[in-house]
Design an enzyme around this catalytic site. Structure first.
Site, mmCIF file in Angstrom:
data_model
loop_
_atom_site.group_PDB
_atom_site.id
_atom_site.type_symbol
_atom_site.label_atom_id
_atom_site.label_comp_id
_atom_site.label_asym_id
_atom_site.label_seq_id
_atom_site.Cartn_x
_atom_site.Cartn_y
_atom_site.Cartn_z
ATOM 1 N N ASP A 3 0.759 -8.253 10.309
ATOM 2 C CA ASP A 3 0.878 -6.914 10.918
ATOM 3 C C ASP A 3 0.643 -6.939 12.437
ATOM 4 O OD1 ASP A 3 0.438 -4.251 11.701
ATOM 5 O OD2 ASP A 3 -1.321 -3.968 10.410
ATOM 6 N N HIS A 45 0.843 -1.202 0.000
ATOM 7 C CA HIS A 45 0.000 0.000 0.000
ATOM 8 C C HIS A 45 0.874 1.245 0.000
ATOM 9 C CE1 HIS A 45 0.887 -0.690 4.246
ATOM 10 N NE2 HIS A 45 0.598 0.581 4.477
ATOM 11 N N HIS A 95 -5.017 -0.261 11.846
ATOM 12 C CA HIS A 95 -4.435 -1.584 12.095
ATOM 13 C C HIS A 95 -5.363 -2.418 12.971
ATOM 14 C CE1 HIS A 95 -0.469 -0.386 10.495
ATOM 15 N NE2 HIS A 95 -0.769 0.800 11.000
ATOM 16 N N ALA A 107 -2.215 13.118 5.665
ATOM 17 C CA ALA A 107 -2.473 13.242 4.235
ATOM 18 C C ALA A 107 -2.658 11.864 3.607
ATOM 19 C CB ALA A 107 -1.318 13.980 3.558
ATOM 20 N N SER A 108 -2.054 10.855 4.200
ATOM 21 C CA SER A 108 -2.121 9.510 3.619
ATOM 22 C C SER A 108 -3.434 8.814 3.920
ATOM 23 C CB SER A 108 -0.973 8.668 4.174
ATOM 24 O OG SER A 108 -1.126 8.562 5.581
ATOM 25 N N ASN A 109 -4.225 9.366 4.822
ATOM 26 C CA ASN A 109 -5.460 8.696 5.199
ATOM 27 C C ASN A 109 -6.604 9.126 4.278
ATOM 28 O OD1 ASN A 109 -7.655 7.536 6.452
ATOM 29 N ND2 ASN A 109 -6.776 7.762 8.492
ATOM 30 N N ASP A 160 20.785 12.379 5.548
ATOM 31 C CA ASP A 160 20.843 13.754 6.051
ATOM 32 C C ASP A 160 21.043 14.647 4.833
ATOM 33 O OD1 ASP A 160 21.314 16.150 7.261
ATOM 34 O OD2 ASP A 160 23.099 15.530 8.351
ATOM 35 N N ASP A 203 -0.519 -4.107 5.857
ATOM 36 C CA ASP A 203 -1.166 -3.497 7.024
ATOM 37 C C ASP A 203 -2.664 -3.681 6.845
ATOM 38 O OD1 ASP A 203 1.385 -2.683 7.479
ATOM 39 O OD2 ASP A 203 0.940 -0.536 7.577
ATOM 40 N N HIS A 207 -11.082 9.474 15.626
ATOM 41 C CA HIS A 207 -9.998 8.694 15.031
ATOM 42 C C HIS A 207 -10.199 7.219 15.346
ATOM 43 C CE1 HIS A 207 -6.087 7.612 13.495
ATOM 44 N NE2 HIS A 207 -5.836 6.967 14.601
ATOM 45 N N HIS A 213 6.056 -6.137 11.359
ATOM 46 C CA HIS A 213 5.536 -4.780 11.478
ATOM 47 C C HIS A 213 5.218 -4.444 12.935
ATOM 48 C CE1 HIS A 213 3.211 -1.159 10.516
ATOM 49 N NE2 HIS A 213 3.651 -1.265 9.281
#
Lengths: 558, 558
Positions: free
Chosen positions: B196, B74, B371, B233-235, B446, B164, B367, B393
């Site tokens: 997971d 994913h 998982h 942002a990924s949700n 870095d 996941d 929220h 994981h």
């Protein structure tokens, strides 16, 4: 003869609002100033290299002849830890209960301040006259015995400070909070209540410390090898329950960790910890007894890297190591900010084969908070029935939440004062309003230095920690300004030298070119030359590495 | 012709075990190597100045001709974020679902790797042959759409990697996990399950994402001014629900924050986010509409100092500031380690007058985790009925907890393998055993540097961050070794110079004395001279300040 400004009552905090730690509250009536608590705070993550933080007491020093004394609510670091620093500059009497002063004395002895400091033991029945203010004390329940709240009767009305508290209906030492006295104070009339907001976001009542005892008893019963309990050294009630569990399950108990040993000694001496004779053993004896006959109480419940438990887990403790089959109990929840170190310690304990009991996997609870939840807080509000309310001891959102609880039991919204450190609330003729702001702030302590590290030093440490430093050294001739030696570039914390020889060679060329250019342009001031070097090199390095190390040009002239 | 070593199946992780992040698992049969995921991890606190961490892929580079491809489960950073670094050194095909590859393509374009990388879209029905291994995919529910688990049929048996997942019975996009396919795979027989472990310590089932939608709807309904929702942002599913709530309550929606804009664009383009026409507005339009007609979705749910929400809260965002009466929803729980920054952001939002809804004060839940909790995990185990189990994981204690769940549903204790990164499990003739250890580790990034910062550099940064640095410069004569200039001492991050002139003067004297002593003792090697200076100065400073700054002696000769 009193003038108007003298007869004003004002209440404010020098520490403890919008933060958890360095509690210091001030009540002033006319020329009489009373200080409640003198705590320290542990540094925030961005305060690199700082050991502890204490309140800025400029206000008290400027009014030193008016300070009648420091009253202490209980013996936790965030309430007494600032004393060794503060009493050095402000020699005033301190008032506290027996255990609280016992813990303070230990600190003052270490700081060579014990003899010069007047210390007065108080209890639930004491009344102390401090100028125009009369102080009395009422027992509360908290995670350390001998905790009190304070009522200050002033000519303008009574101000009550709860200290840290919860209502524990079955406390470990059977020493209930004195609800009768609280009720009496409330009945006589409270002008303003200052109350502990730590758990104002938590619904319900906080559980009794005795619940932890039951969970511990079960763990001691079923543990087939050694049982090692880590908790806060300051949580004397928790230590008592470990002592009781060891006694009931025929285990000898070893005490590990400097602050734990210290807390056990002081509280035994003063009678706040009851330990059967022959129960305690020296850590050296642990390995001489069968594993199922041994229990250990230790520091390190927060996974602090240097603590006893962490060292045990890594096999780096001199006296004891964790063996497969040992049961390790973390009888404390992580303080915000410590979640990761605690998790790492749990992982490491599992790795060495221990059976680990911690907050996430313990259904029956090996920790309860020492601070009251919403229902405890409402009970206190209802007992005190204050006209005005000033939530203390908490971050901003907790103070807010506590303010809402006060409103829910009938305090008028306009009578709730959500303050920051330094905001004053003034009372006059039964009315309260915001007064002028008092100077306050954080004093950072690094090693022996008090306040000699500030924003510039911290900013430099931050910069250094991110990308390291490059020192550029060059020696010029006094006569003709020619380069006699260098430029040499030395880097630390920037990049492996082995991997970046070429980069540093090029950097060297950039410096030489910049110096030549400056010479041609007749730049003679060293400051400008240094700035040019810094800028050229910084630009070059950022282009090539996307890093911004600190650059320190040093020009020598011979 | 197959020899014995070739026909062995081995399974191991290059990242993802004993940590949350940089997931990278490897399944090898004979000469065919399959990689599952290529994630990054954000640096631990002690990795000063490091931007991201990726797995050490030495093993893959040494066997580069055997790597048949990277399969992606994913589109989250801890599963795809390492690709731009890894594909630079290892050009192999990548396989993923449409949304996953859409998110990857954006990264590869930025890294100028898009054209050279072969990308193959897969779905629930795909079968991919990779040498002797056949891969198929099954839909799972997670906090991003188009998540899959992977079944790898090898001549030795089937290895299943869950990705996941949780079981969401009412997912937002009505796209249920394909339990039928899982059942079928399980029925055919699973040799080894990799599953997971993130929430293996949590009892019960994880809640449905749709619950969050209901909580959001209520908040949008009662909010009298603007509603601002911060989340990852990924949700994408969470974003969909904010879109739906805005639509249902007649609010226009502005998207704020670079990664949020990017996620919204990609998922809209690919059809994974359904947004009604005219719903979205440009951030510039926010202030032109009545407050109750506006909603905002933003990054910053973790209180990251530079994120959009944090800047809004501090009045430092160019497009929008928080106004009194606005409702701000933090629709995410703090990731361990971020608790304090989140708390500070909540405090600041309250200060500017917002109504803040966050995990501690939201009873109906803004929220849920992506998982699965213990019951989800047991359901997966029961569907797959694996002979061997390898929890993945998660940190060590989570892997342990997951191992116990497997035992509870009937996997034999000796068939549960709790591994670290690099530990291999080898399967041969239906039997599993630990194999030899594979080189693995953390590669620190870095700026533009990959792997050029290691322990020495980090140790220096740590030292510098604690007490700063003192540079001691002195110029000697080539002819007679006499001091021509200096010693000069320059300090950074150590102490305010103004406050410590006397200290630095004394330090200077110490250096001069040390050099004279060395001259008398005929110490001619610079290394010894430098060591003497460092030691003398360090001792002096520790005595006087209890600090240990880095000391860097520089000797120039002209």
């Amino acid at each position: 003869m009193k003038n108007n400004s003298r007869s004003k009552l004002s209440v404010f905090a020098l520490g403890g609002l919008d933060e958890i730690g360095k509690n210091m509250y001030v009540v002033r009536y006319g020329d009489d100033i009373i200080v409640i608590d003198s705590g320290l705070m542990f540094p925030e993550e961005e305060m690199l290299g700082i050991d502890v933080v204490i309140p800025d007491i400029t206000y008290l020093l400027e009014n030193r002849e008016k300070v009648r004394g420091i009253l202490l609510t209980h013996g936790h670091e965030d309430h007494i830890g600032g004393l060794p620093y503060i009493l050095r500059e402000l020699n005033v009497p301190i008032y506290g209960t027996k255990l609280t002063l016992g813990l303070v004395e230990h600190k003052l002895r270490e700081a060579h301040l014990l003899n010069q400091t007047k210390r007065i033991i108080v209890n639930n029945r004491s009344e102390v006259t401090l100028g125009s203010i009369r102080a009395s004390f009422f027992k509360v329940n908290h995670s350390i015995p001998d905790s009190v709240g304070i009522a200050l009767e002033t000519p303008e009305g009574t101000v009550v400070h709860t200290g840290d508290f919860k209502f524990d209906m079955t406390p470990v030492n059977s020493n209930m909070a004195d609800m009768h006295k609280m009720a009496e104070i409330g009945k006589k009339g409270v002008l303003c209540l200052l109350s502990d907001s730590t758990n104002a976001e938590r619904p319900g009542f906080t559980g009794s410390e005795r619940n932890v005892g039951e969970a511990l008893a079960e763990i001691f019963r079923i543990g087939r090898q050694r049982v090692i309990v880590a908790t806060f050294a300051s949580n004397i009630s928790r230590i008592q329950q470990v002592v009781d569990a060891a006694r009931d399950h025929n285990r000898k108990l070893a005490v590990i960790g400097r602050s734990m040993v210290n807390a056990v000694n002081i509280s035994m001496e003063l009678g706040y910890l009851r330990v059967p004779p022959d129960l305690l053993i020296d850590p050296d004896e642990i390995n001489r007894l069968p594993a199922h006959k041994v229990a250990v109480i230790s520091t390190g419940s927060q996974g602090e890297p240097m603590s006893a438990l962490t060292r045990m887990a890594h096999g780096a403790h001199r006296k004891i190591e964790i063996l497969p089959g040992d049961t390790v109990v973390l009888a404390a929840t992580p303080i915000p900010g410590n979640e990761k170190t605690v998790a790492k310690t749990v992982d490491q304990l599992y790795r060495v084969g221990a059976n680990v009991i911690y907050s996430a996997n313990s259904s029956n609870g090996v920790h309860v908070s020492g601070h009251g939840s919403q229902e405890d807080l409402k009970l206190m509000l209802n007992l005190m029935q204050p006209k005005y309310f000033l939530p203390i001891h908490g971050e901003h959102r907790m103070l807010r939440a506590h303010g809402q609880l006060a409103e829910s039991i009938g305090v008028r919204p306009e009578n709730v004062f959500i303050c920051d450190n330094g905001d004053t609330v003034e009372f006059s003729s039964g009315k309260a309003r915001y007064g002028s702001k008092i100077t306050t702030g954080k004093v950072l302590i690094d090693g022996l230095g008090i306040g000699d590290v500030g924003n510039i030093v911290l900013r430099d440490r931050k910069l250094l920690s991110q990308d390291g430093i490059l020192v550029v050294v060059v020696t010029l001739s006094k006569n003709n300004g020619k380069i006699l030696s260098g430029p040499d570039i030395i880097s630390r914390g920037f990049v492996y030298v082995r991997e970046s020889e070429k980069l540093l060679e090029e950097a060297n060329r950039i410096v030489t070119q910049t110096m030549e250019k400056c010479a041609n342009e007749q730049v003679s001031e060293w400051a400008s030359l240094k700035t040019s070097i810094r800028e050229a090199l910084s630009r070059f390095l950022y282009d090539r590495t996307r890093r911004r190390p600190m650059i320190l040009p040093i020009i020598m002239e011979v």
